[in-house]
Design a protein around this motif. Structure first.
Motif, PDB file in Angstrom:
ATOM      1  N   LEU A  75       0.780  -1.437  -0.021  1.00 17.96           N
ATOM      2  CA  LEU A  75      -0.133   0.375   0.142  1.00 17.96           C
ATOM      3  C   LEU A  75       1.306   1.139   0.014  1.00 17.96           C
ATOM      4  CD1 LEU A  75      -2.552  -0.810   2.544  1.00 17.96           C
ATOM      5  CD2 LEU A  75      -2.950  -1.214   0.457  1.00 17.96           C
ATOM      6  N   GLU A  76       1.781   1.134   0.366  1.00 16.86           N
ATOM      7  CA  GLU A  76       3.011   2.122   0.043  1.00 16.86           C
ATOM      8  C   GLU A  76       3.157   2.614   1.524  1.00 16.86           C
ATOM      9  OE1 GLU A  76       2.992   5.468  -2.117  1.00 16.86           O
ATOM     10  OE2 GLU A  76       2.898   4.092  -4.288  1.00 16.86           O
ATOM     11  N   HIS A  77       1.862   3.051   2.366  1.00 20.26           N
ATOM     12  CA  HIS A  77       2.311   3.208   4.038  1.00 20.26           C
ATOM     13  C   HIS A  77       0.263   2.753   4.164  1.00 20.26           C
ATOM     14  CE1 HIS A  77      -1.038   6.301   2.293  1.00 20.26           C
ATOM     15  NE2 HIS A  77       0.533   6.785   1.380  1.00 20.26           N
ATOM     16  N   ILE A  78       0.111   2.852   5.298  1.00 22.11           N
ATOM     17  CA  ILE A  78      -1.615   2.168   6.003  1.00 22.11           C
ATOM     18  C   ILE A  78      -1.668   3.724   6.620  1.00 22.11           C
ATOM     19  CG2 ILE A  78      -2.648   0.258   7.891  1.00 22.11           C
ATOM     20  CD1 ILE A  78      -0.186  -1.635   7.809  1.00 22.11           C
ATOM     21  N   ASP A  79      -2.927   4.023   6.284  1.00 23.50           N
ATOM     22  CA  ASP A  79      -3.489   4.958   7.687  1.00 23.50           C
ATOM     23  C   ASP A  79      -4.563   4.719   8.254  1.00 23.50           C
ATOM     24  OD1 ASP A  79      -2.282   6.825   5.433  1.00 23.50           O
ATOM     25  OD2 ASP A  79      -3.085   6.651   3.776  1.00 23.50           O
ATOM     26  N   GLU A  80      -5.349   3.530   7.480  1.00 22.59           N
ATOM     27  CA  GLU A  80      -6.208   3.149   8.410  1.00 22.59           C
ATOM     28  C   GLU A  80      -6.812   1.492   8.588  1.00 22.59           C
ATOM     29  OE1 GLU A  80     -10.069   4.420   6.082  1.00 22.59           O
ATOM     30  OE2 GLU A  80      -9.175   6.720   6.675  1.00 22.59           O
ATOM     31  N   VAL A 117      -1.910  -5.841  17.096  1.00 20.04           N
ATOM     32  CA  VAL A 117      -1.814  -4.690  17.164  1.00 20.04           C
ATOM     33  C   VAL A 117      -0.997  -3.778  18.047  1.00 20.04           C
ATOM     34  CG1 VAL A 117      -2.984  -2.716  19.448  1.00 20.04           C
ATOM     35  CG2 VAL A 117      -4.602  -4.904  18.613  1.00 20.04           C
ATOM     36  N   LYS A 118      -0.008  -4.902  18.367  1.00 19.98           N
ATOM     37  CA  LYS A 118       1.136  -4.177  19.033  1.00 19.98           C
ATOM     38  C   LYS A 118       2.398  -4.289  17.634  1.00 19.98           C
ATOM     39  CE  LYS A 118       5.920  -6.552  20.060  1.00 19.98           C
ATOM     40  NZ  LYS A 118       6.108  -5.213  20.850  1.00 19.98           N
ATOM     41  N   GLU A 119       1.906  -5.068  16.633  1.00 22.21           N
ATOM     42  CA  GLU A 119       2.770  -4.677  15.681  1.00 22.21           C
ATOM     43  C   GLU A 119       2.319  -3.004  14.596  1.00 22.21           C
ATOM     44  OE1 GLU A 119       5.800  -5.438  14.823  1.00 22.21           O
ATOM     45  OE2 GLU A 119       6.010  -6.696  16.329  1.00 22.21           O
ATOM     46  N   LEU A 120       0.749  -3.008  14.264  1.00 18.30           N
ATOM     47  CA  LEU A 120       0.515  -1.953  13.893  1.00 18.30           C
ATOM     48  C   LEU A 120       0.118  -0.625  14.716  1.00 18.30           C
ATOM     49  CD1 LEU A 120      -3.355  -3.349  13.153  1.00 18.30           C
ATOM     50  CD2 LEU A 120      -1.116  -2.943  11.380  1.00 18.30           C
ATOM     51  N   SER A 121       0.650  -0.452  15.955  1.00 19.78           N
ATOM     52  CA  SER A 121       0.705   0.127  16.906  1.00 19.78           C
ATOM     53  C   SER A 121       2.386   0.975  17.191  1.00 19.78           C
ATOM     54  CB  SER A 121       0.542   0.206  18.509  1.00 19.78           C
ATOM     55  OG  SER A 121       0.608   0.971  19.398  1.00 19.78           O
ATOM     56  N   SER A 122       3.331   0.399  16.833  1.00 16.09           N
ATOM     57  CA  SER A 122       5.067   0.390  16.797  1.00 16.09           C
ATOM     58  C   SER A 122       4.818   1.082  15.111  1.00 16.09           C
ATOM     59  CB  SER A 122       5.178  -0.523  16.850  1.00 16.09           C
ATOM     60  OG  SER A 122       5.519  -1.306  17.930  1.00 16.09           O
ATOM     61  N   VAL A 123       3.933   1.143  14.409  1.00 16.37           N
ATOM     62  CA  VAL A 123       4.436   1.068  12.565  1.00 16.37           C
ATOM     63  C   VAL A 123       4.117   2.710  12.670  1.00 16.37           C
ATOM     64  CG1 VAL A 123       3.651   1.489  10.788  1.00 16.37           C
ATOM     65  CG2 VAL A 123       4.515  -1.206  11.525  1.00 16.37           C
ATOM     66  N   PHE A 124       2.298   2.585  13.630  1.00 19.56           N
ATOM     67  CA  PHE A 124       1.597   4.023  13.788  1.00 19.56           C
ATOM     68  C   PHE A 124       2.048   5.137  14.834  1.00 19.56           C
ATOM     69  CE2 PHE A 124      -3.047   2.517  13.181  1.00 19.56           C
ATOM     70  CZ  PHE A 124      -2.904   2.031  11.277  1.00 19.56           C
ATOM     71  N   CYS A 125       3.098   4.814  14.804  1.00 18.10           N
ATOM     72  CA  CYS A 125       3.557   5.340  16.414  1.00 18.10           C
ATOM     73  C   CYS A 125       5.231   6.008  15.445  1.00 18.10           C
ATOM     74  CB  CYS A 125       4.078   5.130  17.366  1.00 18.10           C
ATOM     75  SG  CYS A 125       3.071   4.308  18.932  1.00 18.10           S
ATOM     76  N   SER A 126       5.468   5.068  14.763  1.00 14.77           N
ATOM     77  CA  SER A 126       6.853   5.343  14.197  1.00 14.77           C
ATOM     78  C   SER A 126       6.788   7.035  13.303  1.00 14.77           C
ATOM     79  CB  SER A 126       7.410   4.504  13.391  1.00 14.77           C
ATOM     80  OG  SER A 126       6.813   4.366  13.126  1.00 14.77           O
ATOM     81  N   ARG A 127       5.380   6.410  12.849  1.00 15.22           N
ATOM     82  CA  ARG A 127       4.433   7.756  11.891  1.00 15.22           C
ATOM     83  C   ARG A 127       3.896   8.880  12.385  1.00 15.22           C
ATOM     84  NH1 ARG A 127       0.514   5.773   7.316  1.00 15.22           N
ATOM     85  NH2 ARG A 127       1.269   7.711   6.151  1.00 15.22           N
ATOM     86  N   ALA A 169      -9.306   3.489  26.188  1.00 14.78           N
ATOM     87  CA  ALA A 169      -9.346   3.512  27.504  1.00 14.78           C
ATOM     88  C   ALA A 169      -7.632   4.759  27.489  1.00 14.78           C
ATOM     89  CB  ALA A 169      -8.773   3.018  28.405  1.00 14.78           C
ATOM     90  N   ALA A 170      -6.519   3.846  27.093  1.00 17.39           N
ATOM     91  CA  ALA A 170      -5.488   4.226  26.763  1.00 17.39           C
ATOM     92  C   ALA A 170      -4.773   5.355  25.343  1.00 17.39           C
ATOM     93  CB  ALA A 170      -4.382   3.341  26.319  1.00 17.39           C
ATOM     94  N   ALA A 171      -6.313   5.259  24.751  1.00 13.18           N
ATOM     95  CA  ALA A 171      -5.996   5.765  23.253  1.00 13.18           C
ATOM     96  C   ALA A 171      -5.004   7.602  23.119  1.00 13.18           C
ATOM     97  CB  ALA A 171      -7.350   6.188  22.391  1.00 13.18           C
ATOM     98  N   HIS A 172      -5.550   8.342  24.590  1.00 13.82           N
ATOM     99  CA  HIS A 172      -5.375   9.605  24.438  1.00 13.82           C
ATOM    100  C   HIS A 172      -3.780   9.882  24.618  1.00 13.82           C
ATOM    101  CE1 HIS A 172      -4.910   8.013  28.655  1.00 13.82           C
ATOM    102  NE2 HIS A 172      -4.284   9.158  29.277  1.00 13.82           N
ATOM    103  N   ALA A 173      -2.799   8.450  24.914  1.00 16.15           N
ATOM    104  CA  ALA A 173      -2.108   8.717  25.264  1.00 16.15           C
ATOM    105  C   ALA A 173      -0.874   7.973  23.857  1.00 16.15           C
ATOM    106  CB  ALA A 173      -1.087   7.884  26.300  1.00 16.15           C
ATOM    107  N   GLU A 174      -1.467   8.103  23.115  1.00 13.06           N
ATOM    108  CA  GLU A 174      -1.254   7.727  21.569  1.00 13.06           C
ATOM    109  C   GLU A 174      -0.998   8.703  20.316  1.00 13.06           C
ATOM    110  OE1 GLU A 174       0.021   4.823  21.671  1.00 13.06           O
ATOM    111  OE2 GLU A 174      -0.231   3.385  22.918  1.00 13.06           O
ATOM    112  N   PRO A 175      -0.144   8.945  19.692  1.00 13.92           N
ATOM    113  CA  PRO A 175      -0.076   9.894  18.767  1.00 13.92           C
ATOM    114  C   PRO A 175      -0.514   9.356  17.397  1.00 13.92           C
ATOM    115  CG  PRO A 175       1.777   8.160  18.441  1.00 13.92           C
ATOM    116  CD  PRO A 175       1.032   8.049  19.513  1.00 13.92           C
ATOM    117  N   TYR A 176      -1.881   8.205  17.672  1.00 16.95           N
ATOM    118  CA  TYR A 176      -2.742   7.888  16.199  1.00 16.95           C
ATOM    119  C   TYR A 176      -3.993   7.640  16.956  1.00 16.95           C
ATOM    120  CZ  TYR A 176      -1.990   3.412  18.716  1.00 16.95           C
ATOM    121  OH  TYR A 176      -1.729   1.848  19.729  1.00 16.95           O
TER     122      TYR A 176
END
Length: 221
Positions: A75-80, A117-127, A169-176
């Motif tokens: 996809l080049e990148h995952i947006d959703e 979810v662990k892997e997706l979170s890592s990707v979204f955090c890096s972006r 519940a923990a979403a507020h602490a994430e950049p995504y």
């Protein structure tokens, strides 16, 4: 920039409706579905020429990492990332449940979500951005009198629901952005999928951590 939509979960009426709605938004999307390895299972996979099908072994953390990398490459990148939990139904007396089916439900339909979810979170955090959508039907076992109850599917669904609530519940602490979607309206999957994508299209940071419920009579946010 092309919108990168990645679907993962169970082959079901719900996933097919979400695929159909994704087709209205992008030329191609990536999808990975949990192989149906349960005893007596029959394949119900349907082809979609706009789907970039990816292999996934949910019980393997290495496979989760490989899957996310493959989705990014295609996809080049995952947006959703839209995760669809609609576990298969296993109606059986407790004494008759095959040991292999118990292992498969635990490995594929419970553990697999944590790894992915662990892997997706890592990707979204890096972006520093992205959307994680957690989707599931909100219903019981559906058993009737004199019919064996579904003993395993609801347990897998309950695990995903609890995991989703924790992530929200923990979403507020994430950049995504993390959002949840549930439906109690069996047979109206197309309307639910349209509602879900419309909600995602209109997401803002204030939407982070919200659970959206879809039903026959009301739409609650």
């Amino acid at each position: 920039m092309t919108r990168g939509i990645f679907l993962a979960g169970n082959e079901s009426a719900l996933s097919r409706a979400i695929e159909a709605e994704a087709v209205n938004r992008v030329e191609q999307f990536a999808a990975a579905y949990i192989p149906n390895r349960l005893s007596g299972a029959k394949s119900s996979s349907q082809e979609n020429d706009k789907r970039l099908s990816l292999d996934w072994n949910p019980s393997s953390p290495i496979s989760a990492r490989t899957l996310v990398l493959a989705a990014e490459n295609r996809l080049e990148h995952i947006d959703e990332a839209i995760l669809i939990c609609s576990p298969p139904c296993i109606r059986s007396r407790a004494a008759d449940i095959p040991f292999s089916d118990v292992e498969i439900m635990l490995n594929d339909h419970i553990k697999g979500w944590f790894f992915l979810v662990k892997e997706l979170s890592s990707v979204f955090c890096s972006r520093g951005r992205g959307t994680l959508a957690l989707v599931y039907p909100d219903m019981g076992s559906g058993s009737v009198k004199d019919e064996a109850a579904d003993l395993l599917g609801p347990s897998a669904l309950a695990s995903f629901r609890a995991f989703s609530h924790g992530l929200l519940a923990a979403a507020h602490a994430e950049p995504y952005i993390t959002v949840g979607f549930s439906t109690s309206d069996t047979g109206n999957e197309a309307a639910f999928a349209a509602f879900m994508f419309k909600t995602i299209d209109e997401l803002t940071k204030r939407s982070n951590g919200k659970q959206h419920k879809f039903g026959k009579f009301n739409l609650f946010k």
